[in-house]
Scaffold this motif. Sequence first.
Motif, PDB file in Angstrom:
ATOM      1  N   ASP A 183       1.121  -1.709   4.565  1.00 20.12           N
ATOM      2  CA  ASP A 183       0.476  -0.714   3.695  1.00 20.12           C
ATOM      3  C   ASP A 183       0.984  -0.857   2.264  1.00 20.12           C
ATOM      4  N   LEU A 184       2.294  -0.985   2.116  1.00 14.83           N
ATOM      5  CA  LEU A 184       2.890  -1.084   0.781  1.00 14.83           C
ATOM      6  C   LEU A 184       2.389  -2.318   0.035  1.00 14.83           C
ATOM      7  N   ARG A 185       2.233  -3.422   0.732  1.00 15.98           N
ATOM      8  CA  ARG A 185       1.820  -4.674   0.087  1.00 15.98           C
ATOM      9  C   ARG A 185       0.393  -4.621  -0.458  1.00 15.98           C
ATOM     10  N   GLN A 186      -0.362  -3.649  -0.022  1.00 15.48           N
ATOM     11  CA  GLN A 186      -1.744  -3.532  -0.492  1.00 15.48           C
ATOM     12  C   GLN A 186      -1.873  -2.667  -1.740  1.00 15.48           C
ATOM     13  N   HIS A 187      -0.760  -2.137  -2.221  1.00 18.18           N
ATOM     14  CA  HIS A 187      -0.795  -1.264  -3.387  1.00 18.18           C
ATOM     15  C   HIS A 187       0.194  -1.730  -4.453  1.00 18.18           C
ATOM     16  N   ARG A 188       0.013  -1.222  -5.648  1.00 17.74           N
ATOM     17  CA  ARG A 188       0.837  -1.637  -6.786  1.00 17.74           C
ATOM     18  C   ARG A 188       2.254  -1.081  -6.667  1.00 17.74           C
TER      19      ARG A 188
ATOM     20  N   TRP B 134      11.586  -6.094  -4.814  1.00 23.37           N
ATOM     21  CA  TRP B 134      10.143  -6.341  -4.815  1.00 23.37           C
ATOM     22  C   TRP B 134       9.701  -6.802  -3.437  1.00 23.37           C
ATOM     23  N   LEU B 135       8.631  -6.221  -2.930  1.00 24.41           N
ATOM     24  CA  LEU B 135       8.157  -6.524  -1.580  1.00 24.41           C
ATOM     25  C   LEU B 135       7.114  -7.628  -1.536  1.00 24.41           C
ATOM     26  N   GLY B 136       6.815  -8.222  -2.677  1.00 25.72           N
ATOM     27  CA  GLY B 136       5.795  -9.257  -2.701  1.00 25.72           C
ATOM     28  C   GLY B 136       4.387  -8.695  -2.753  1.00 25.72           C
ATOM     29  N   ALA B 137       4.257  -7.456  -3.189  1.00 21.09           N
ATOM     30  CA  ALA B 137       2.934  -6.841  -3.304  1.00 21.09           C
ATOM     31  C   ALA B 137       2.067  -7.626  -4.285  1.00 21.09           C
ATOM     32  N   GLN B 138       0.775  -7.758  -3.971  1.00 21.33           N
ATOM     33  CA  GLN B 138      -0.131  -8.510  -4.840  1.00 21.33           C
ATOM     34  C   GLN B 138      -0.255  -7.849  -6.205  1.00 21.33           C
ATOM     35  N   GLN B 139      -0.191  -6.525  -6.224  1.00 21.54           N
ATOM     36  CA  GLN B 139      -0.236  -5.787  -7.486  1.00 21.54           C
ATOM     37  C   GLN B 139       1.184  -5.366  -7.846  1.00 21.54           C
TER      38      GLN B 139
ATOM     39  N   GLY C  10       0.483   8.151 -11.291  1.00 20.78           N
ATOM     40  CA  GLY C  10      -0.255   7.542 -10.194  1.00 20.78           C
ATOM     41  C   GLY C  10      -0.461   6.049 -10.313  1.00 20.78           C
ATOM     42  N   LEU C  11       0.328   5.371 -11.151  1.00 18.09           N
ATOM     43  CA  LEU C  11       0.133   3.931 -11.376  1.00 18.09           C
ATOM     44  C   LEU C  11       0.760   3.057 -10.304  1.00 18.09           C
ATOM     45  N   GLY C  12       1.492   3.641  -9.386  1.00 18.51           N
ATOM     46  CA  GLY C  12       2.088   2.841  -8.329  1.00 18.51           C
ATOM     47  C   GLY C  12       3.181   3.606  -7.608  1.00 18.51           C
ATOM     48  N   TYR C  13       3.756   2.936  -6.602  1.00 19.39           N
ATOM     49  CA  TYR C  13       4.874   3.514  -5.853  1.00 19.39           C
ATOM     50  C   TYR C  13       6.146   2.765  -6.227  1.00 19.39           C
ATOM     51  N   ALA C  14       7.292   3.355  -5.926  1.00 14.18           N
ATOM     52  CA  ALA C  14       8.568   2.709  -6.241  1.00 14.18           C
ATOM     53  C   ALA C  14       9.689   3.416  -5.503  1.00 14.18           C
ATOM     54  N   TRP C  15      10.847   2.756  -5.466  1.00 11.31           N
ATOM     55  CA  TRP C  15      12.084   3.384  -5.019  1.00 11.31           C
ATOM     56  C   TRP C  15      12.865   3.770  -6.270  1.00 11.31           C
ATOM     57  N   PHE C  16      13.180   5.045  -6.393  1.00 10.35           N
ATOM     58  CA  PHE C  16      13.953   5.534  -7.545  1.00 10.35           C
ATOM     59  C   PHE C  16      15.227   6.227  -7.064  1.00 10.35           C
TER      60      PHE C  16
END
Length: 302
Positions: free
Chosen positions: A188-193, A209-214, A231-237
């Motif tokens: 799921d994560l790899r399909q999003h920015r 970095w998980l290798g997400a395409q975006q 809403g521009l993406g997900y991250a670990w903070f």
Amino acid sequence: MKTQVSLEQWQALIAVVDHGGYAQAAEALNKSQSAVSYAIQKLESSLGIAVLAIQGRKAELTPAGQVLVQRAKVLVQEAANIEALAHQFEQQWEAEISMAMETLFPPWLLLEALSEFSEQAPHTRVDVQETVLSGTHDALLSRSVDLAITGQVPPGFLADPLLQIRFLAVAHPEHPLHQLERTVNYQDLRQHRQLVIRDSGPRRTDAGWLGAQQRLTLSNQTTAIEAACKGLGYAWFPELKIQRELADGRLKTLEMHEGGERQVQLYLVYSKGDYAGRATRCLGEAIQRQVDAHINNTPHNP
């Protein structure tokens, strides 16, 4: 009877090796070429062995010389450290301290420590570099800083555990990952920015970095947090840095199948170890006290 090898002679040998010849060494040491040549001759005479051999137009280390020059570099560096330490005792406080701080470290703790430090050493200037990933590691290796807060301790350095940082996977509440109505997995994560903080070191590692395409790479964490809130993406903070955003609903933790939390240990490192100056040691101790007070949730009064 053999005479004792002087520090100056070892310095001449190191300069010849490091700079590739007698002429270049003479220029680096601001000495005449004959003076450098004489120093090497005296060194070899004192040791009773050859350390350099001329191969064509270049001076090459003999097998014995290869072993000795490595030990000599340690000796010369140690002598330089002792001289610097003596100078610090003479001056009492360093005129300036250079520090590298991994951006994961809570800035308000550093500011509290600097406030305490400024009362004890008001005439010492402090230069703080905010670094990411390998940037702090490389600053220590290059000896360009006196003190560092880092998650990566290079070989050859001693470190004191400082603070453990807890990371949370988050995104804006209306992000598609929150609409799955199930736990989020790796695919799921790899399909999003993914929002990534740029490594400030020259190696540009991709830690996290998980290798997400975006992928959206940003230079600092504050901007990345704001990007996530839009809403521009997900991250670990770091949890400490997004408490307000979580409280007011601009960010929401992702319900992860696994890996929703990460822990990173930060360390305090004195680049000169036992030779750290009085002011450097004073600032490091102030940082440690502020962290301890934060962990114990009690205000510290210096």
